[in-house]
Design a protein around this motif. Structure first.
Motif, PDB file in Angstrom:
ATOM      1  N   VAL A  89       1.014   4.949   0.910  1.00 50.11           N
ATOM      2  CA  VAL A  89       0.255   5.766   1.860  1.00 50.11           C
ATOM      3  C   VAL A  89       0.495   7.269   1.699  1.00 50.11           C
ATOM      4  O   VAL A  89      -0.315   8.072   2.159  1.00 50.11           O
ATOM      5  CB  VAL A  89       0.519   5.339   3.324  1.00 50.11           C
ATOM      6  CG1 VAL A  89       0.004   3.927   3.568  1.00 50.11           C
ATOM      7  CG2 VAL A  89       1.987   5.460   3.683  1.00 50.11           C
TER       8      VAL A  89
ATOM      9  N   VAL B 291      -3.619   0.536  -2.957  1.00 52.15           N
ATOM     10  CA  VAL B 291      -3.243  -0.848  -2.677  1.00 52.15           C
ATOM     11  C   VAL B 291      -2.843  -1.506  -3.990  1.00 52.15           C
ATOM     12  O   VAL B 291      -3.668  -1.664  -4.894  1.00 52.15           O
ATOM     13  CB  VAL B 291      -4.394  -1.629  -2.007  1.00 52.15           C
ATOM     14  CG1 VAL B 291      -3.970  -3.071  -1.750  1.00 52.15           C
ATOM     15  CG2 VAL B 291      -4.824  -0.953  -0.710  1.00 52.15           C
TER      16      VAL B 291
ATOM     17  N   ASP C  30       3.192   1.520   3.352  1.00 51.73           N
ATOM     18  CA  ASP C  30       2.591   1.320   4.675  1.00 51.73           C
ATOM     19  C   ASP C  30       3.556   0.764   5.708  1.00 51.73           C
ATOM     20  O   ASP C  30       3.314   0.894   6.909  1.00 51.73           O
ATOM     21  CB  ASP C  30       1.334   0.463   4.590  1.00 51.73           C
ATOM     22  CG  ASP C  30       1.573  -0.915   3.992  1.00 51.73           C
ATOM     23  OD1 ASP C  30       2.626  -1.155   3.373  1.00 51.73           O
ATOM     24  OD2 ASP C  30       0.677  -1.770   4.140  1.00 51.73           O
TER      25      ASP C  30
ATOM     26  N   THR D  17       0.829  -1.201   0.000  1.00 45.20           N
ATOM     27  CA  THR D  17       0.000   0.000   0.000  1.00 45.20           C
ATOM     28  C   THR D  17       0.864   1.252   0.000  1.00 45.20           C
ATOM     29  O   THR D  17       1.726   1.418   0.860  1.00 45.20           O
ATOM     30  CB  THR D  17      -0.929   0.018   1.227  1.00 45.20           C
ATOM     31  OG1 THR D  17      -1.720  -1.172   1.227  1.00 45.20           O
ATOM     32  CG2 THR D  17      -1.854   1.226   1.191  1.00 45.20           C
TER      33      THR D  17
ATOM     34  N   LYS E  59      -7.636  10.085  -1.452  1.00 41.85           N
ATOM     35  CA  LYS E  59      -7.869   8.635  -1.522  1.00 41.85           C
ATOM     36  C   LYS E  59      -7.669   8.049  -0.129  1.00 41.85           C
ATOM     37  O   LYS E  59      -6.546   7.927   0.352  1.00 41.85           O
ATOM     38  CB  LYS E  59      -6.904   8.004  -2.529  1.00 41.85           C
ATOM     39  CG  LYS E  59      -6.950   6.503  -2.606  1.00 41.85           C
ATOM     40  CD  LYS E  59      -8.137   6.029  -3.384  1.00 41.85           C
ATOM     41  CE  LYS E  59      -7.991   4.515  -3.625  1.00 41.85           C
ATOM     42  NZ  LYS E  59      -9.155   3.961  -4.225  1.00 41.85           N
ATOM     43  N   GLU E  60      -8.762   7.689   0.526  1.00 41.68           N
ATOM     44  CA  GLU E  60      -8.691   7.094   1.857  1.00 41.68           C
ATOM     45  C   GLU E  60      -8.035   5.719   1.773  1.00 41.68           C
ATOM     46  O   GLU E  60      -8.360   4.921   0.905  1.00 41.68           O
ATOM     47  CB  GLU E  60     -10.088   6.971   2.466  1.00 41.68           C
ATOM     48  CG  GLU E  60     -10.770   8.308   2.708  1.00 41.68           C
ATOM     49  CD  GLU E  60     -10.038   9.201   3.680  1.00 41.68           C
ATOM     50  OE1 GLU E  60      -9.474   8.696   4.669  1.00 41.68           O
ATOM     51  OE2 GLU E  60     -10.023  10.428   3.448  1.00 41.68           O
ATOM     52  N   GLY E  61      -7.089   5.433   2.660  1.00 37.90           N
ATOM     53  CA  GLY E  61      -6.427   4.128   2.703  1.00 37.90           C
ATOM     54  C   GLY E  61      -5.287   3.967   1.729  1.00 37.90           C
ATOM     55  O   GLY E  61      -4.613   2.942   1.725  1.00 37.90           O
ATOM     56  N   GLY E  62      -5.040   4.955   0.880  1.00 36.71           N
ATOM     57  CA  GLY E  62      -3.918   4.891  -0.052  1.00 36.71           C
ATOM     58  C   GLY E  62      -4.191   4.028  -1.269  1.00 36.71           C
ATOM     59  O   GLY E  62      -5.317   3.621  -1.534  1.00 36.71           O
TER      60      GLY E  62
END
Length: 190
Positions: A83, A111, A149, A81, A106-109
């Motif tokens: 981040v 992936v 991450d 991910t 972008k929430e959460g990056g």
């Protein structure tokens, strides 16, 4: 040394010099690859070693913000991910997506699936460079540091290219850190 070995020695030295000169000349004629060149980072890990950015580029702009695009590839057996990102070319960098024609964080990056890829493209997910430190003209390069991450980083240099698209609008309540309404951001280049 006798007279029969002297011509052979001169011929061998001349041939060696010719081979060395040809090798140097050919090494200067290689064509650049479409892959961007990663730079080993001081904070490398298995995750950062597993990702590459191919066909990376940044949209040329003389304004305050722009986007970085390309194809992220993950060669590992684990999802990776992204981040965050940073660059000396901008005071603020965010990971963005476009939903219903509006740009937002972008929430959460990003992936990147195991043994898979992830596209960063105009009108879709991208790395947003804001509060640029200067105009970005076609042909110059931008250094990007991509943070994963696990805290590791991946450094890459990408070219700036002219591109007339990528003029999305901000989602309401999102922007450059202020709570400016989205309609004030309409038509901003990135």
């Amino acid at each position: 040394m006798n007279s029969t070995t002297l011509p052979t020695t001169r011929l061998t030295l001349a041939a060696a010099a010719l081979v060395a000169a040809a090798t140097l000349a050919l090494s200067g004629c290689s064509t650049p690859s479409s892959e961007t060149s990663p730079t080993p980072s001081a904070n490398a890990s298995a995750e950062s070693a597993a990702i590459t950015l191919t066909d990376g580029w940044v949209k040329a702009v003389d304004g305050d913000m722009t986007g970085a695009f390309g194809h992220l590839q993950n060669s590992s057996d684990q999802d990776v991910t992204v981040v965050s990102a940073s660059t000396p070319s901008a005071d603020m960098v965010e990971l963005h997506e476009v939903v219903d024609g509006k740009m937002q964080a972008k929430e959460g990056g990003f992936v990147i699936p195991a043994r898979g890829g992830y596209d960063l493209e105009p009108g879709g997910d991208h790395i947003m460079l804001m509060a640029l430190t200067g105009a970005l003209e076609p042909g110059v390069n931008v250094e990007l540091t991509i943070t994963l991450d696990d805290g590791s980083t991946y450094d890459v240099t990408v070219p700036v290219k002219a591109y007339s698209g990528a003029n999305e609008n901000y989602a309401p309540g999102h922007g450059d850190g202020t709570e400016t309404p989205a309609d004030e951001h309409e038509g901003m280049d990135h």
